[in-house]
Structure formats: structure tokens, C-alpha cells
Design an enzyme around this catalytic site. Structure first.
Site, PDB file in Angstrom:
ATOM      1  CB  THR A  52      -0.905  -0.005   1.041  1.00  0.00           C
ATOM      2  OG1 THR A  52      -1.772  -1.077   1.235  1.00  0.00           O
ATOM      3  CG2 THR A  52      -1.735   1.117   1.278  1.00  0.00           C
ATOM      4  CE1 TYR A 140       2.054  -8.867   2.105  1.00  0.00           C
ATOM      5  CE2 TYR A 140       3.497  -7.482   1.623  1.00  0.00           C
ATOM      6  CZ  TYR A 140       2.292  -7.594   1.597  1.00  0.00           C
ATOM      7  OH  TYR A 140       1.180  -7.023   1.037  1.00  0.00           O
ATOM      8  CE  LYS A 168      -0.170  -6.957   4.713  1.00  0.00           C
ATOM      9  NZ  LYS A 168       0.256  -5.779   3.974  1.00  0.00           N
TER      10      LYS A 168
END
Length: 305
Positions: A52, A140, A168
Site C-alpha cells: 500500500t 509477508y 502478514k
């Protein structure tokens, strides 16, 4: 082993956008103002320079400057997790050391992308970074973007490293996630906003949310309701987010584009996206504003300060 992992960076984390000026330069003042708002509205931690945060189009120097600026803005009120993932192990180690110097509390490290390394190479990559820095790592797992999964068996081996503490999870594999949860102390944060309550209910640590850029207090309220023994309210609050989450995360536009579009429409720090991304068109912005207004009308948890 407890069913609820101790969250190393708190429960409610926002995958923060990276604000730019109209000229496309890093806007540290806006980053500080946005970070302060997010923490004031209930975020325990901020993840910088992730997907993001448009990490592929920010320089190493910009990443370090962003960590320093946000750390100065929030102080000890929130954890700062720096995204440092690249496709190059050596470069990632360099970024890890720079993030540590800049004041990060943890590191978000994505699976090496494009080259599609086998699992033994994936494991070696993460171990090299964990060995190089003194900061705790969040692995991640987002194979839809990287092309390579962190397989559950690899997670189980990596969980033995003292500085690999969290995941994540954007793999959309709840069975695989539960296998790892059942056998390790890794703290699992969902990176999929539609799974906030589902992941928390099966023992996850919380979330790293893109949509929380615009509704940080509301997402935190889902976890709060569950923790106080009110699962029906947690379900209601989660379901209220569905229309907005769908537009922000499943409309064909990247979350960085939709988050910046809605933040800008609300008069909050954002700025343009960097190429190759393109801004949302008027119809998309109108849809986001409508979904946000509908959520606001049914919840007193949404802050726009």
C-alpha cells in the site's frame, strides 16, 4: 502454548500509504499528519513502505526518511514496521540495516518476487535478513503478487529463528495458516481486510490493514468487541465494512490507489500515486465516498479527524 499469540506490534496495524506532493515528491509533513491521525484513531502500529505504501517506486533514501519522520511523529505511541522486501537478498539486508538505523521497531519482509526461488532458497533469504539485523521480522506471504508462496512447512522451520516473530498473511489458505498456528508461536496478522474477524477468531494476532487508512477506529472496534465477549457485535461491525472493503480491495484497482483516492476525497493527507499506477477515476471515487458514507451512517466508530 496459548491460543492467542502475544502480538509483537499490537493488534491493530495500518498498512499506511506513502503521501506524495502534487509534483510526485515524498511528502514527509503529510506522512506525519496522517500517522498521527491513525495512531490517535486506534492503530497500535504503522507498516511503512509495504504494498500500500508503493514500495516498488520509492527509493532507499525515501524509505529511510519516511521511517524517521513517522517515528518522530508518533514517538512511543505506536510501533513502526518498515517494509524492506526486494527480490535481491543482499539489497534487502542493506535496507534492513538502514531501517534499523532510522528507528524502525520491526521489519516486513516479502518473499523474493519474479525469480520464483524454491523453498530452500526462500528460507535462506529470510534467515539471512534475520541474522543481519537485530530487529524482529514479519514474514509477508502474498503469493498473488510475488509468484512464490511461503509454504507452511517452511514457516514451521523459520519459526525457530528468534527474530522471526510474525506473519502478514495474504495467502488465502486458512487451513495452512491453522497448521502453523497450531504448532508455533508466530503471530499471524491478516493482510486481507475481509478476514479480520475470521483470522482473529482462530487465534490470529490482529491485522495489517489497507482499509484502516480511512476507518482505523472501526476496524479496531471489531477486535475490541470480540475481546469483550460480544461476537455478534464483532460480526456486525465486520459485515459493515464489506461494501467499502470490496471497492477498495477487489474492484480491480490497487489498494494504494483506492486508499489515496478516498483519503483525498475526505480532505486527509494522501497525494497522487506514482507511475505505473494511475489515479482512480471520478466514478470510482464517487463509489468509494458513497460506501464510506453508508458505513459512517451505521457506525459511530468511524473517525475522520
Amino acid at each position: 502454548m496459548t491460543s492467542r499469540r502475544t502480538p509483537p506490534f499490537g493488534r491493530a496495524l495500518c498498512a499506511m500509504i506513502t503521501p506524495f506532493t502534487d509534483e510526485g515528491l515524498l511528502d514527509l509533513d503529510s506522512a506525519q499528519r496522517l500517522a498521527d491521525r491513525l495512531v490517535s484513531e486506534g492503530c497500535d502500529g504503522l507498516v511503512l513502505s509495504g504494498t500500500t505504501g508503493e514500495s516498488p517506486t520509492t527509493t532507499d533514501a525515501e524509505k529511510s526518511a519516511l521511517v524517521r519522520a513517522v517515528a518522530d511523529a508518533v514517538g512511543d505511541r505506536a510501533a513502526i514496521v518498515a517494509g524492506i522486501g526486494t527480490a535481491d537478498t543482499r539489497h534487502t539486508v542493506e535496507l534492513a540495516l538502514e531501517a534499523e538505523k532510522a528507528g524502525a521497531d520491526g521489519l516486513l519482509v516479502v518473499t523474493p518476487y519474479y525469480s520464483r526461488p524454491p523453498q530452500d532458497a526462500v528460507e535462506a533469504h529470510f534467515r539471512a535478513i534475520a541474522d543481519a539485523s537485530g530487529l524482529p521480522l514479519v514474514l509477508y506471504d502474498i503469493p498473488g503478487r510475488t509468484g512464490t508462496r511461503i509454504e507452511p512447512e517452511t514457516m514451521l522451520r523459520l519459526a525457530g529463528h528468534p527474530r522471526i516473530v510474525a506473519v502478514k498473511d495474504c495467502a488465502y489458505d486458512l487451513l495452512g495458516t491453522q497448521k502453523v498456528l497450531a504448532r508455533t508461536e508466530l503471530a499471524y496478522y491478516t493482510g486481507c481486510d475481509e478476514y479480520v474477524l475470521a483470522m482473529y477468531a482462530i487465534g490470529g494476532a490482529g491485522y495489517i490493514s489497507t482499509v484502516a487508512n480511512v476507518i482505523p477506529r472501526h476496524f479496531r472496534s471489531i477486535l475490541d468487541a470480540f475481546d469483550r465477549g460480544d461476537p455478534d457485535e464483532a460480526v456486525r461491525l465486520q459485515q459493515l465494512t464489506i461494501p467499502l472493503t470490496e471497492l477498495m480491495m477487489a474492484s480491480g484497482l490497487p489498494g494504494s490507489v483506492t486508499a489515496k483516492a478516498l483519503l483525498g476525497a475526505l480532505g486527509l493527507p494522501s497525494g497522487p500515486v506514482r507511475a505505473p499506477l494511475r489515479p482512480a477515476d471520478r466514478d470510482a471515487v464517487d463509489g468509494l465516498r458513497t460506501a464510506y458514507a453508508e458505513l459512517t451512517a451505521h457506525s459511530d466508530m468511524v473517525g475522520t479527524s
